[in-house]
Design a protein around this motif. Structure first.
Motif, short mmCIF file in Angstrom:
data_model
loop_
_atom_site.label_atom_id
_atom_site.label_comp_id
_atom_site.label_asym_id
_atom_site.label_seq_id
_atom_site.Cartn_x
_atom_site.Cartn_y
_atom_site.Cartn_z
N TYR A 30 -4.71 3.35 -7.76
CA TYR A 30 -5.20 2.32 -6.91
C TYR A 30 -6.44 2.07 -6.30
O TYR A 30 -6.69 1.43 -5.53
N LYS A 31 -7.27 3.19 -6.60
CA LYS A 31 -8.40 3.35 -5.75
C LYS A 31 -9.42 1.97 -5.96
O LYS A 31 -9.86 1.88 -5.02
N SER A 32 -9.53 1.86 -7.32
CA SER A 32 -10.67 0.64 -7.42
C SER A 32 -10.03 -0.54 -6.91
O SER A 32 -10.84 -1.05 -6.40
N ARG A 33 -8.86 -0.80 -7.25
CA ARG A 33 -8.24 -2.15 -6.49
C ARG A 33 -8.51 -2.13 -5.04
O ARG A 33 -8.73 -3.16 -4.50
N SER A 37 -11.12 -4.19 -2.69
CA SER A 37 -10.48 -5.31 -1.66
C SER A 37 -11.17 -4.97 -0.34
O SER A 37 -11.83 -5.83 0.29
N ILE A 38 -11.25 -3.76 -0.19
CA ILE A 38 -11.89 -3.20 1.47
C ILE A 38 -13.48 -3.65 1.20
O ILE A 38 -13.94 -4.15 2.32
N PHE A 39 -14.23 -3.18 0.15
CA PHE A 39 -15.47 -3.46 0.21
C PHE A 39 -15.98 -5.03 0.24
O PHE A 39 -16.70 -5.35 1.11
N TYR A 40 -15.07 -5.93 -0.50
CA TYR A 40 -15.34 -7.30 -0.14
C TYR A 40 -15.13 -7.86 1.04
O TYR A 40 -15.46 -8.92 1.64
N LEU A 41 -14.14 -7.11 1.81
CA LEU A 41 -13.75 -7.51 3.41
C LEU A 41 -14.70 -7.18 4.36
O LEU A 41 -14.93 -7.78 5.21
N LEU A 75 1.00 -0.94 -3.15
CA LEU A 75 -0.07 -1.52 -3.09
C LEU A 75 -0.28 -2.59 -1.85
O LEU A 75 -1.10 -2.37 -1.10
N PRO A 76 0.78 -3.47 -1.64
CA PRO A 76 0.70 -4.23 -0.58
C PRO A 76 0.68 -3.57 0.63
O PRO A 76 0.22 -3.92 1.57
N TRP A 77 1.81 -2.36 0.64
CA TRP A 77 1.81 -1.79 1.92
C TRP A 77 0.42 -0.99 2.34
O TRP A 77 -0.12 -1.07 3.74
N ALA A 78 -0.34 -0.55 1.16
CA ALA A 78 -1.66 0.21 1.49
C ALA A 78 -2.57 -1.00 1.93
O ALA A 78 -3.60 -0.46 3.06
N ILE A 79 -2.74 -2.08 1.34
CA ILE A 79 -3.52 -3.13 1.96
C ILE A 79 -3.37 -3.66 3.25
O ILE A 79 -4.48 -3.93 3.89
N ARG A 80 -2.05 -3.47 3.24
CA ARG A 80 -1.85 -4.17 4.97
C ARG A 80 -2.31 -2.94 5.97
O ARG A 80 -2.91 -3.42 6.76
N ILE A 81 -2.28 -1.72 5.64
CA ILE A 81 -2.76 -0.75 6.47
C ILE A 81 -4.13 -0.95 6.55
O ILE A 81 -5.06 -0.74 7.74
N ALA A 82 -5.05 -1.02 5.44
CA ALA A 82 -6.41 -1.16 5.47
C ALA A 82 -6.93 -2.32 6.23
O ALA A 82 -7.80 -2.45 6.88
N ARG A 83 -6.20 -3.48 5.94
CA ARG A 83 -6.47 -4.68 6.47
C ARG A 83 -6.38 -4.41 8.26
O ARG A 83 -7.25 -4.70 8.94
N ASN A 84 -5.28 -3.70 8.60
CA ASN A 84 -5.12 -3.51 10.09
C ASN A 84 -6.25 -2.78 10.62
O ASN A 84 -6.66 -3.02 11.54
N ILE A 85 -6.51 -1.59 9.86
CA ILE A 85 -7.89 -0.88 10.33
C ILE A 85 -9.12 -1.55 10.39
O ILE A 85 -9.81 -1.49 11.39
N ILE A 86 -9.28 -2.66 9.44
CA ILE A 86 -10.39 -3.60 9.51
C ILE A 86 -10.44 -4.41 10.52
O ILE A 86 -11.31 -4.52 11.45
N ILE A 87 -9.39 -4.93 10.71
CA ILE A 87 -9.44 -5.88 12.07
C ILE A 87 -9.49 -5.00 13.46
O ILE A 87 -10.11 -5.45 14.34
N ASP A 88 -8.80 -3.96 13.56
CA ASP A 88 -8.74 -3.12 14.65
C ASP A 88 -10.41 -2.73 15.11
O ASP A 88 -10.84 -2.68 16.07
N HIS A 150 -7.30 -11.49 -6.66
CA HIS A 150 -7.98 -10.86 -8.00
C HIS A 150 -8.24 -9.43 -7.75
O HIS A 150 -8.06 -8.66 -9.23
N TYR A 151 -8.69 -8.77 -6.88
CA TYR A 151 -8.97 -7.30 -6.80
C TYR A 151 -7.77 -6.50 -6.54
O TYR A 151 -7.58 -5.63 -7.21
N ALA A 152 -6.93 -7.01 -5.35
CA ALA A 152 -5.86 -6.25 -5.30
C ALA A 152 -4.77 -6.29 -5.99
O ALA A 152 -3.69 -5.69 -5.87
#
Lengths: 194, 79
Positions: A30-33, A37-41, A75-88, A150-152
């Protein structure tokens, strides 16, 4: 959606059973997806590296503490964690993650070219630069829907759950994103991209 | 179908998120109506171009994460 011989759940079970190679396989799956996703955010390579690492530290901690309950939805779980970190992080910085990336940390330094041909590389560089500029000009919600779908590779149903909207809203955002991309292409008179 | 719902159906179709019955209906719309065909072509072209972008975190970041995963496993749990 991709399907694998060994499921995410099985890799997690093997890792927690004492096999670190299983976690490595999950990370590489999952590293690339996740990174894209993180990079584009966050739109900054250094920040993306930090958020990516922080995300996986949280994942590892949660797995080892027995806190992972989302069978088959890693993956949805990992992205939720990443998204929360970005928001925080954005809250800490008192702003949304809308900063312009420094040139040396931008997408051009992150993309890996698969072709050896110089001419192909040049055309690809131009195309990627144009896409980057177009996606960056989209409103946050529209950029996010492209990134997550698309990416995730999340389904619209998963995106709707992640972003707390209904599926019609998620689809509507994608429709507007595509419409705006088309307008931007016309406005900037790009020819290399659609 | 109205214009918006057609476009959304095309998006779902592109991402293989339509059921069998809807897939048949959408494909028929693409085959029958030139404007629908153009809309679908646009969606395909956008995502075909974005597809060429491949990104990965640095090896340093990957190695740090893998080191941490081994230490966490050895520790049994994270405090």
């Amino acid at each position: 959606m991709q399907h694998y011989d060994v499921s995410d759940q099985e890799l997690i079970r093997l890792y927690l059973g004492g096999n670190p190679a299983s976690f490595e396989k999950l990370l590489k799956r999952y590293k690339s997806r996740l990174f894209a996703s993180i990079f584009y955010l966050v739109r900054d390579k250094e920040k993306a590296e930090d958020v990516f690492q922080e995300t996986f530290i949280k994942i590892i901690s949660t797995l080892n503490n027995g806190g992972y309950k989302e069978e088959g939805k890693f993956l949805p779980w990992a992205i939720r964690i990443a998204r929360n970190i970005i928001i925080d992080n954005a809250r800490v910085n008192c702003r949304m993650p809308m900063m312009r990336d420094k040139k040396e940390n931008g997408i051009m330094s992150t993309i890996r070219m698969k072709d050896d041909n110089v001419e192909t590389k040049m055309i690809r560089n131009q195309t990627i630069t144009q896409i980057r500029m177009l996606i960056e000009e989209l409103p946050h919600e529209q950029r996010e829907i492209i990134v997550l779908r698309h990416y995730a590779d999340l389904s619209f149903k998963e995106i709707a759950e992640l972003t707390n909207v209904n599926i019609n809203t998620a689809l509507g955002r994608m429709r507007y994103a595509l419409r705006n991309l088309r307008k931007l292409v016309k406005k900037k008179k790009y020819s290399a991209v659609f | 179908m109205d214009e918006n719902s057609t476009h959304e159906q095309l998006i779902l179709y592109y991402f293989n998120e339509t059921g069998m019955a809807d897939s048949v209906m959408v494909q028929k719309e693409i085959d029958t109506h030139q404007e629908v065909k153009e809309e679908y072509r646009h969606i395909v072209e956008v995502f075909d171009h974005i597809d060429k972008i491949v990104m990965s975190p640095s090896e340093k970041t990957i190695n740090s994460i893998l080191d941490y995963s081994i230490k966490a496993l050895a520790a049994g749990h994270i405090q």
